[in-house]
Design a protein around this motif. Structure first.
Motif, mmCIF file in Angstrom:
data_model
loop_
_atom_site.group_PDB
_atom_site.id
_atom_site.type_symbol
_atom_site.label_atom_id
_atom_site.label_comp_id
_atom_site.label_asym_id
_atom_site.label_seq_id
_atom_site.Cartn_x
_atom_site.Cartn_y
_atom_site.Cartn_z
ATOM 1 N N LEU A 28 0.797 -1.131 0.031
ATOM 2 C CA LEU A 28 -0.056 -0.098 -0.056
ATOM 3 C C LEU A 28 0.813 1.255 0.125
ATOM 4 O O LEU A 28 0.877 2.138 -0.948
ATOM 5 C CB LEU A 28 -0.926 -0.079 1.329
ATOM 6 C CG LEU A 28 -1.642 1.426 1.340
ATOM 7 C CD1 LEU A 28 -3.070 1.223 0.417
ATOM 8 C CD2 LEU A 28 -2.253 1.496 2.790
ATOM 9 N N LEU A 29 1.941 1.172 0.894
ATOM 10 C CA LEU A 29 2.730 2.505 0.868
ATOM 11 C C LEU A 29 3.644 2.818 -0.336
ATOM 12 O O LEU A 29 3.729 3.797 -0.911
ATOM 13 C CB LEU A 29 3.762 2.210 2.257
ATOM 14 C CG LEU A 29 3.195 2.214 3.383
ATOM 15 C CD1 LEU A 29 4.153 2.070 4.439
ATOM 16 C CD2 LEU A 29 2.561 3.349 3.763
ATOM 17 N N ARG A 30 3.921 1.428 -0.965
ATOM 18 C CA ARG A 30 4.894 1.770 -2.292
ATOM 19 C C ARG A 30 3.654 2.448 -3.256
ATOM 20 O O ARG A 30 4.148 3.077 -4.076
ATOM 21 C CB ARG A 30 5.113 0.325 -2.649
ATOM 22 C CG ARG A 30 6.003 0.373 -3.909
ATOM 23 C CD ARG A 30 6.328 -1.197 -4.367
ATOM 24 N NE ARG A 30 5.173 -1.813 -4.946
ATOM 25 C CZ ARG A 30 4.563 -1.603 -6.190
ATOM 26 N NH1 ARG A 30 5.220 -0.686 -7.016
ATOM 27 N NH2 ARG A 30 3.589 -2.089 -6.655
ATOM 28 N N LEU A 31 2.475 1.538 -3.519
ATOM 29 C CA LEU A 31 1.729 2.006 -4.630
ATOM 30 C C LEU A 31 1.372 3.630 -4.455
ATOM 31 O O LEU A 31 0.862 4.326 -5.468
ATOM 32 C CB LEU A 31 0.305 1.259 -4.456
ATOM 33 C CG LEU A 31 0.413 -0.080 -4.952
ATOM 34 C CD1 LEU A 31 -0.721 -1.010 -4.767
ATOM 35 C CD2 LEU A 31 0.857 -0.263 -6.327
ATOM 36 N N ASN A 32 1.258 4.213 -3.050
ATOM 37 C CA ASN A 32 0.826 5.506 -2.976
ATOM 38 C C ASN A 32 2.089 6.635 -2.644
ATOM 39 O O ASN A 32 2.120 7.709 -2.160
ATOM 40 C CB ASN A 32 0.085 5.607 -1.732
ATOM 41 C CG ASN A 32 -1.291 5.119 -1.963
ATOM 42 O OD1 ASN A 32 -2.066 5.605 -2.638
ATOM 43 N ND2 ASN A 32 -1.551 3.816 -1.605
ATOM 44 N N GLY A 47 -2.158 -5.900 16.090
ATOM 45 C CA GLY A 47 -3.202 -6.175 17.006
ATOM 46 C C GLY A 47 -4.312 -5.401 17.396
ATOM 47 O O GLY A 47 -5.177 -5.684 18.233
ATOM 48 N N ASN A 48 -4.365 -3.745 16.918
ATOM 49 C CA ASN A 48 -5.531 -3.051 17.177
ATOM 50 C C ASN A 48 -6.286 -3.009 16.008
ATOM 51 O O ASN A 48 -7.093 -1.910 15.947
ATOM 52 C CB ASN A 48 -5.045 -2.010 17.758
ATOM 53 C CG ASN A 48 -4.469 -2.087 19.207
ATOM 54 O OD1 ASN A 48 -5.365 -2.430 20.106
ATOM 55 N ND2 ASN A 48 -3.229 -1.927 19.483
ATOM 56 N N GLY A 49 -6.067 -3.697 15.089
ATOM 57 C CA GLY A 49 -6.988 -3.538 13.567
ATOM 58 C C GLY A 49 -6.704 -2.839 12.718
ATOM 59 O O GLY A 49 -5.442 -2.026 12.770
ATOM 60 N N VAL A 50 -7.167 -2.913 11.366
ATOM 61 C CA VAL A 50 -6.392 -2.495 10.137
ATOM 62 C C VAL A 50 -6.461 -1.153 10.263
ATOM 63 O O VAL A 50 -5.596 -0.382 9.700
ATOM 64 C CB VAL A 50 -7.019 -3.075 8.803
ATOM 65 C CG1 VAL A 50 -8.727 -2.748 8.963
ATOM 66 C CG2 VAL A 50 -6.432 -2.912 7.896
ATOM 67 N N GLU A 51 -7.431 -0.186 10.738
ATOM 68 C CA GLU A 51 -7.410 1.056 10.911
ATOM 69 C C GLU A 51 -6.178 1.510 11.602
ATOM 70 O O GLU A 51 -5.592 2.358 11.084
ATOM 71 C CB GLU A 51 -8.953 1.599 11.182
ATOM 72 C CG GLU A 51 -9.935 1.229 10.229
ATOM 73 C CD GLU A 51 -10.667 -0.019 10.623
ATOM 74 O OE1 GLU A 51 -9.890 -0.674 11.469
ATOM 75 O OE2 GLU A 51 -11.925 -0.094 10.474
ATOM 76 N N ILE A 71 -9.723 1.380 2.229
ATOM 77 C CA ILE A 71 -10.348 0.633 1.061
ATOM 78 C C ILE A 71 -9.314 -0.180 0.369
ATOM 79 O O ILE A 71 -9.394 -1.419 0.160
ATOM 80 C CB ILE A 71 -11.490 1.425 0.104
ATOM 81 C CG1 ILE A 71 -12.403 2.212 1.032
ATOM 82 C CG2 ILE A 71 -11.753 0.518 -0.796
ATOM 83 C CD1 ILE A 71 -13.319 2.911 0.189
ATOM 84 N N GLN A 72 -8.160 0.674 0.056
ATOM 85 C CA GLN A 72 -7.276 0.128 -0.710
ATOM 86 C C GLN A 72 -6.309 -1.073 -0.107
ATOM 87 O O GLN A 72 -6.292 -1.994 -0.548
ATOM 88 C CB GLN A 72 -6.178 1.041 -1.236
ATOM 89 C CG GLN A 72 -5.427 0.580 -2.312
ATOM 90 C CD GLN A 72 -4.359 1.753 -2.676
ATOM 91 O OE1 GLN A 72 -4.256 2.787 -2.241
ATOM 92 N NE2 GLN A 72 -3.607 1.627 -3.803
ATOM 93 N N VAL A 73 -6.176 -0.965 1.224
ATOM 94 C CA VAL A 73 -5.511 -1.893 1.912
ATOM 95 C C VAL A 73 -6.304 -3.079 2.291
ATOM 96 O O VAL A 73 -5.988 -4.241 2.256
ATOM 97 C CB VAL A 73 -4.883 -1.032 3.209
ATOM 98 C CG1 VAL A 73 -5.970 -1.106 4.322
ATOM 99 C CG2 VAL A 73 -3.796 -2.064 3.673
ATOM 100 N N LYS A 74 -7.609 -2.838 2.444
ATOM 101 C CA LYS A 74 -8.431 -4.043 2.609
ATOM 102 C C LYS A 74 -8.513 -4.911 1.389
ATOM 103 O O LYS A 74 -8.510 -6.116 1.461
ATOM 104 C CB LYS A 74 -9.771 -3.493 2.930
ATOM 105 C CG LYS A 74 -9.728 -2.808 4.447
ATOM 106 C CD LYS A 74 -11.436 -2.549 4.722
ATOM 107 C CE LYS A 74 -11.624 -2.294 6.144
ATOM 108 N NZ LYS A 74 -12.858 -1.783 6.766
ATOM 109 N N GLU A 75 -8.439 -4.107 0.017
ATOM 110 C CA GLU A 75 -8.518 -5.012 -1.122
ATOM 111 C C GLU A 75 -7.066 -5.653 -1.235
ATOM 112 O O GLU A 75 -7.064 -6.927 -1.629
ATOM 113 C CB GLU A 75 -8.510 -3.941 -2.225
ATOM 114 C CG GLU A 75 -9.990 -3.451 -2.419
ATOM 115 C CD GLU A 75 -10.010 -2.358 -3.520
ATOM 116 O OE1 GLU A 75 -9.127 -1.788 -3.934
ATOM 117 O OE2 GLU A 75 -11.250 -1.707 -3.746
ATOM 118 N N ILE A 76 -6.065 -5.144 -1.003
ATOM 119 C CA ILE A 76 -4.734 -5.820 -1.116
ATOM 120 C C ILE A 76 -4.756 -7.060 0.090
ATOM 121 O O ILE A 76 -4.041 -8.048 -0.125
ATOM 122 C CB ILE A 76 -3.617 -4.794 -0.781
ATOM 123 C CG1 ILE A 76 -3.452 -3.713 -1.952
ATOM 124 C CG2 ILE A 76 -2.253 -5.553 -0.626
ATOM 125 C CD1 ILE A 76 -2.667 -2.607 -1.397
#
Length: 218
Positions: A28-32, A47-51, A71-76
């Motif tokens: 995600l970081l690379r793509l952005n 440990g505390n969730g994706v957000e 949204i993008q990281v959830k897709e990846i």
């Protein structure tokens, strides 16, 4: 204590997902066009969730809304799930021990529920594990609601249940729910972190955890 059920955390407790999470968030970081993070960064912050992990992964001076990045990281994540994860050695032996002794098994994780279910279906399908993840029915750990609902569904008192995890979030959840908090060191937490939160016992080896669980079955 007569053991009636065991509730596990997932990432860092049953399966090693550090390499997978490292890849997903760095992709995600690379793509952005953002700088990547090292493996230790993810190991420390899982440990505390994706957000929560997304907000920590972004550059400190990033102040824009990151809903599109979420949204993008959830897709990846969905595209790469289970490609780089593996079950810790000895975990299947523990699950088999519990299954053959008719001890209820649960998983409560801050991983998104639909992804957690995919992990359980891939790695632990034969063990009839009740699974609750984030963005499903109940608040995330360390809120005890999901653990208490699971205890009720199992038909056991919280005091008859071990809650096993690798982070302070898991220990807090266990204590908040009135369950026995057990820490493990092979995941992402540290001995100091686990003991500081009040873990009843802490294990550095899966084999020692198995011996402990076996002692509660007789």
């Amino acid at each position: 204590m007569i053991l009636k059920a065991v509730i596990f955390d997932l990432d860092g407790t049953l399966i090693d997902t550090t390499a997978e999470i490292h890849f997903i968030f760095n992709e995600l970081l690379r793509l952005n066009g953002f700088p990547k993070r090292n493996r230790q960064f993810y190991k420390t912050n899982i440990g505390n969730g994706v957000e929560d992990l997304l907000s920590k992964s972004l550059p400190r001076d990033y102040n824009d809304d990151y809903s599109s990045l979420l949204i993008q990281v959830k897709e990846i994540y969905a595209e790469n799930l289970n490609k780089r994860s593996q079950v810790y050695n000895g975990i299947l032996d523990i699950l088999e021990l519990l299954r053959t002794n008719e001890v209820n098994i649960g998983i409560i994780t801050n991983k998104m529920h639909y992804l957690a279910k995919r992990c359980v279906d891939k790695f632990f399908q034969k063990y009839n594990i009740r699974t609750l993840g984030a963005e499903h029915l109940y608040p995330r750990k360390p809120d005890p609601e999901s653990a208490l609902i699971m205890a009720r569904d199992f038909g056991h008192l919280p005091s008859e249940i071990l809650f096993i995890g690798d982070s302070s979030v898991d220990i807090k959840t266990a204590i908040n729910a009135g369950m026995k908090p057990i820490g493990v060191e092979w995941g992402n937490g540290t001995l100091e972190e686990l003991s500081g939160e009040g873990a009843n016992k802490i294990f550095s080896k899966v084999s020692d955890l198995k011996i402990f669980i076996k002692s509660l079955l007789h």
